[in-house]
Design an enzyme around this catalytic site. Structure first.
Site, PDB file in Angstrom:
ATOM      1  N   ASP A 192       5.978  -3.356   1.472  1.00  0.00           N
ATOM      2  CA  ASP A 192       6.492  -4.532   2.183  1.00  0.00           C
ATOM      3  C   ASP A 192       5.373  -5.139   3.031  1.00  0.00           C
ATOM      4  O   ASP A 192       5.551  -6.196   3.640  1.00  0.00           O
ATOM      5  CB  ASP A 192       7.750  -4.208   2.999  1.00  0.00           C
ATOM      6  CG  ASP A 192       7.489  -3.267   4.151  1.00  0.00           C
ATOM      7  OD1 ASP A 192       6.390  -2.682   4.214  1.00  0.00           O
ATOM      8  OD2 ASP A 192       8.394  -3.092   4.994  1.00  0.00           O
ATOM      9  N   SER A 193       4.205  -4.491   3.023  1.00  0.00           N
ATOM     10  CA  SER A 193       3.000  -5.100   3.622  1.00  0.00           C
ATOM     11  C   SER A 193       2.689  -6.428   2.928  1.00  0.00           C
ATOM     12  O   SER A 193       1.875  -7.203   3.428  1.00  0.00           O
ATOM     13  CB  SER A 193       1.797  -4.161   3.487  1.00  0.00           C
ATOM     14  OG  SER A 193       1.652  -3.735   2.149  1.00  0.00           O
ATOM     15  N   ASP A 217       8.766  -0.342  -2.146  1.00  0.00           N
ATOM     16  CA  ASP A 217       9.036  -0.133  -0.717  1.00  0.00           C
ATOM     17  C   ASP A 217      10.357  -0.815  -0.366  1.00  0.00           C
ATOM     18  O   ASP A 217      10.551  -1.991  -0.685  1.00  0.00           O
ATOM     19  CB  ASP A 217       7.894  -0.807   0.063  1.00  0.00           C
ATOM     20  CG  ASP A 217       7.607  -0.147   1.375  1.00  0.00           C
ATOM     21  OD1 ASP A 217       8.245   0.861   1.688  1.00  0.00           O
ATOM     22  OD2 ASP A 217       6.700  -0.641   2.083  1.00  0.00           O
ATOM     23  N   LYS A 221      10.051   3.957  -1.587  1.00  0.00           N
ATOM     24  CA  LYS A 221       9.574   4.479  -0.297  1.00  0.00           C
ATOM     25  C   LYS A 221      10.497   3.925   0.785  1.00  0.00           C
ATOM     26  O   LYS A 221      10.884   2.751   0.717  1.00  0.00           O
ATOM     27  CB  LYS A 221       8.130   4.069  -0.016  1.00  0.00           C
ATOM     28  CG  LYS A 221       7.634   4.581   1.354  1.00  0.00           C
ATOM     29  CD  LYS A 221       6.158   4.356   1.565  1.00  0.00           C
ATOM     30  CE  LYS A 221       5.800   2.951   2.005  1.00  0.00           C
ATOM     31  NZ  LYS A 221       6.438   2.528   3.274  1.00  0.00           N
ATOM     32  N   GLU A 251       1.355   7.623   8.676  1.00  0.00           N
ATOM     33  CA  GLU A 251       0.604   6.420   9.068  1.00  0.00           C
ATOM     34  C   GLU A 251       0.186   6.467  10.531  1.00  0.00           C
ATOM     35  O   GLU A 251       1.011   6.688  11.435  1.00  0.00           O
ATOM     36  CB  GLU A 251       1.442   5.153   8.788  1.00  0.00           C
ATOM     37  CG  GLU A 251       0.671   3.889   9.181  1.00  0.00           C
ATOM     38  CD  GLU A 251       1.223   2.603   8.596  1.00  0.00           C
ATOM     39  OE1 GLU A 251       2.168   2.645   7.777  1.00  0.00           O
ATOM     40  OE2 GLU A 251       0.686   1.540   8.965  1.00  0.00           O
TER      41      GLU A 251
HETATM   42  O1  KIV Z   1       3.916  -1.485   3.026  1.00  0.00           O
HETATM   43  C1  KIV Z   1       2.901  -0.798   2.890  1.00  0.00           C
HETATM   44  O2  KIV Z   1       1.885  -1.226   2.342  1.00  0.00           O
HETATM   45  C2  KIV Z   1       2.924   0.559   3.409  1.00  0.00           C
HETATM   46  C3  KIV Z   1       1.672   1.354   3.368  1.00  0.00           C
HETATM   47  C4  KIV Z   1       0.706   0.879   4.357  1.00  0.00           C
HETATM   48  C5  KIV Z   1       1.921   2.811   3.474  1.00  0.00           C
HETATM   49  O3  KIV Z   1       3.940   0.994   3.872  1.00  0.00           O
END
Ligand code: KIV
Length: 269
Positions: free
Chosen positions: A42-43, A81, A111, A179
């Site tokens: 979700d980044s 995610d 995730k 993290e």
């Molecule tokens: O959303 C993401 O990219 C993440 C990673 C930084 C672990 O959660």
């Protein structure tokens, strides 16, 4: 195809490489470069969608990008995610959102940013055959509570993080992202857990590492202090686009080799 069992057998034997990807092209490039796990993080919210943080990212956005990454990947494990509030409120809705990533989009796992409210859900999803990667330490969906600062710097916080990681392992998570926590805490959690730990800003004692792809290739305009740019794609891209603009403006592009003439139209035009 890489399975969660393959990943688990790598723990302690071979470092696991994980990178975010948000499109098919990046997935193919990363896979050709030997990546083990592709995270449709979700980044994407701050990395490519122009949001200030990850909170506005929707299930639709992650689903669409997960489909693209799964189409670009052949071997890597694809992890979708779960965005803010797509899980943890209503159980049936959480299962439907997570299940959709596997059923419709081709992800191999999801995730979930972990908290006390995700332990039972992790167990339920794992029982249903939806592998869950846990995520403890700094969880960016909690930005309004914690900011983006390092977590686990005092004993009380550190113990809470250890406990959270342990609870999710017991609930059936197949791996755990750590993290932005101190490296000695990450080393301790890695020793304590049997499932692989994947670190980001958590030192070199984890079973694997993850970075946001735009940080790793040098495309981001801002990167966190624990990230490393292994290239300078932003500079390359910007100079290529500048050259293109110049070429259009000067009339150097398109040249003859970029155009064709239809002979049968010759008499008409
Ligand atoms: O959303 C993401 O990219 C993440 C990673 C930084 C672990 O959660």
């Amino acid at each position: 195809m890489t399975t969660v069992r393959d990943l688990q057998s790598m723990a302690g034997e071979e470092a696991i490489s994980m990178l975010t990807a948000y499109d098919a092209m990046t997935a193919t490039i990363a896979e050709d470069a030997g990546i083990d796990v592709l995270l449709v993080g979700d980044s994407m919210g701050n990395a490519i969608l122009g949001y200030d943080d990850t909170l506005p990212v929707t299930v639709e956005e992650v689903a669409s990008r997960t489909g693209a990454v799964a189409r670009g990947a052949e071997d890597a494990l694809v992890v979708a995610d779960m965005p803010f509030l797509s899980f943890g409120t209503d159980r049936a809705e959480s299962v439907a959102n997570a299940g959709r990533m596997l059923k419709e989009e081709g992800a191999n796992a999801v995730k979930i940013e972990s908290g006390p409210h995700t332990v039972d859900l992790t167990e339920h999803l794992a029982d249903l055959g939806i592998p869950v990667m846990a995520h403890v330490g700094l969880t960016p969906q909690s930005v309004n509570q914690t900011g983006y600062t390092q977590q686990g710097g005092d004993v009380e916080q550190a113990e809470e993080i250890v406990e959270m990681a342990r609870a999710h392992e017991e609930a059936g998570a197949f791996a755990c992202v750590l993290e932005h926590i101190p490296s000695n805490l990450a080393a301790h959690i890695t020793d304590e857990l049997t499932i692989p730990t994947i670190g980001i800003g958590a030192g070199d004692n984890c079973d694997g590492q993850v970075l946001v792809v735009t940080d790793a290739v040098g495309l981001s305009d801002y990167s966190p202090p624990f990230a490393e740019a292994f290239g300078n794609v932003r500079e390359e891209m910007s100079s290529a686009i500048e050259e293109y603009v110049d070429a259009v403006e000067s009339g150097a592009f398109p040249a003859e080799e970029h155009s064709h003439v239809a002979e049968e139209l010759d008499d008409l035009y």
